[in-house]
Design an enzyme around this catalytic site. Structure first.
Site, short mmCIF file in Angstrom:
data_model
loop_
_atom_site.label_atom_id
_atom_site.label_comp_id
_atom_site.label_asym_id
_atom_site.label_seq_id
_atom_site.Cartn_x
_atom_site.Cartn_y
_atom_site.Cartn_z
N SER A 1 0.82 -1.13 -0.09
CA SER A 1 -0.02 0.20 -0.12
C SER A 1 1.01 1.45 -0.03
O SER A 1 0.37 2.09 0.76
CB SER A 1 -1.00 0.24 1.08
OG SER A 1 -1.73 -0.97 1.16
N CYS A 2 1.99 1.42 -0.93
CA CYS A 2 2.82 2.31 -0.86
C CYS A 2 2.01 3.92 -1.15
O CYS A 2 1.30 3.57 -2.35
CB CYS A 2 3.91 2.15 -2.04
SG CYS A 2 4.93 0.61 -1.53
#
Lengths: 225, 203
Positions: B111-112
């Site tokens: 979930s950068c």
């Protein structure tokens, strides 16, 4: 070693149902333990067990399905932090559960503290950006193919682009290679490219029409055949 | 978790909340973490590092053409001019949404997210449904989220698979020509900076 082909590689997967509609004033942490788990994980990966963000991402990939999905986002972080801490023998397997049960009043014996076996590792610099002496192998506009490989261990080459052909859109700053770094096997910096794919190349003739870019490391790419 | 032993496999694990408390105790009593350092991390992301930072960047870009050029050319340094830098912001690339091109960002592998300008990601961004589907049917996904784009708008999905972080510079809405930079900031939402919404003009 467990490959990224596993649980974290979600791009293009079916079966997840509708996306959730954003709400404007969502709190940063829905419950207070999530903030504690966030901070514990940052400290675990950054100081206590590793100094290696990629090792943390690889720990996430090695979780089983319930540990990855059922405890929510920060529960997943907590579980990966625990895995890093047991990997490096800072905690014994089962130590967290035993303490948690004692906290709720169960009469359980906690395991002995093991002898720590932390990786002998120090990053060469802060962050992930590095310098590479060699010139980039590919130029903006080159037609490239993402290799159709399924590497053992950690990788940032997701399944949905493997074997597909795209065009180099941007040459990004060089970057240590997560595939070795995650395993404490060296930084091996490489050039990184934002490669643009056409949706029909990825998903077939019936797909919605759109473009997609993804950052791919030089060793993931080959000239298009 | 990788667990062993029949007891661990048969009994449900204590809740994540209880296990978090347990882990904090185990590491604190050995001097490996300091709860006051944890408190500072939490407070920082609850109060200082959030989408208001990104809104300030966008409002400046809308009102200062030279800044806008710098932002689109060298996002990281232009953002740092406003004092925003830090973890998950080593290299930020800003892309512009226009009436004909619409960028939307995702990280399919984890979930950068560009923390220095947007803070920690919202729940929908971390949701497997968003991660799985926006790279396959973005028009449908955006519609489910309340954004219907005309058929002739070109969609570009940005999957952040390295430490490059993407930030969307949304279109300035009609009817805001007379607003100042300060007045524009509250209109600019996190969702527009990820590309799942447009900025709405004043009501």
């Amino acid at each position: 070693m467990v490959g990224v082909d596993g649980i974290a590689d979600l791009g293009g997967e079916d079966g997840w149902g509708p996306v959730s509609r954003p709400t404007p004033d969502e709190p940063v942490f829905a419950e207070s333990w999530e903030g504690r788990a966030f901070a514990l994980t940052l400290l675990t990966m950054g100081r206590v067990s590793g100094r290696n963000l990629d090792a943390f991402r690889h720990a996430l990939e090695r979780l089983d399905r319930p540990a990855y999905f059922d405890d929510g986002y920060y529960g997943r972080w907590l579980n990966a932090a625990e895995l890093m801490l047991t990997d490096s023998a800072i905690l014994a397997p089962g130590a967290v559960d035993a303490r948690a049960r004692r906290l709720r009043g169960d009469d359980v014996t906690e395991p002995e503290i093991p002898e720590a076996a932390k990786p002998d590792y120090a990053p060469t610099a802060a962050g992930s950006l590095r310098t590479v002496e060699e010139a980039p192998a590919f130029a903006v506009g080159d037609v490239v193919r993402a290799k159709d490989i399924s590497p053992a261990g950690h990788t940032k080459l997701p399944r949905y682009v493997r074997g597909h052909t795209g065009i180099v859109e941007i040459i990004q700053p060089a970057h240590l290679l997560p595939d070795t770094h995650a395993h404490f096997l060296g930084e091996n910096p490489q050039h990184v490219y934002s490669v643009r794919f056409d949706s029909h190349e990825l998903w077939g003739a019936d797909a919605e029409t759109f473009g997609l870019t993804i950052e791919l490391f030089e060793s993931y790419l080959e000239p298009a055949p | 978790m990788t667990t062993s032993g029949s007891e661990a496999e048969s009994a449900p694990r204590p809740s994540p909340s209880l296990r978090t408390e347990a882990l904090e105790q185990l590491l604190t009593e050995r001097g490996l973490v300091d709860p006051s350092v944890m408190d500072k991390f939490i407070a920082n992301y609850e109060t200082n590092v959030g989408p208001l930072n990104g809104a300030k960047v966008v409002a400046k870009a809308w009102t200062d053409p030279e800044y806008r050029q710098r932002l689109l050319k060298e996002g990281t340094s232009a953002i740092e001019e406003l004092g925003f830098a830090g973890p998950q912001g080593e290299h930020i690339v800003v892309v512009e949404n226009t009436p004909t091109v619409h960028n939307v960002t995702v990280c399919t592998l984890c979930s950068c997210y560009p923390w220095p300008v947007l803070g920690l990601p919202p729940s929908w961004y971390k949701d497997p449904a968003y991660r799985a589907r926006v790279v396959r049917e973005p028009r449908t996904v955006l519609s489910e989220m309340g954004l219907d784009l005309a058929d002739d708008v070109e969609i570009i999905v940005r999957d952040s698979s390295s430490e490059v972080r993407w930030l969307v510079l949304p279109e300035r809405p009609a009817g805001t020509e007379d607003l100042t930079e300060e007045e524009l900031i509250p209109l600019i939402t996190r969702d527009a900076l990820v590309g799942v919404a447009k900025v709405q003009g004043p009501a």
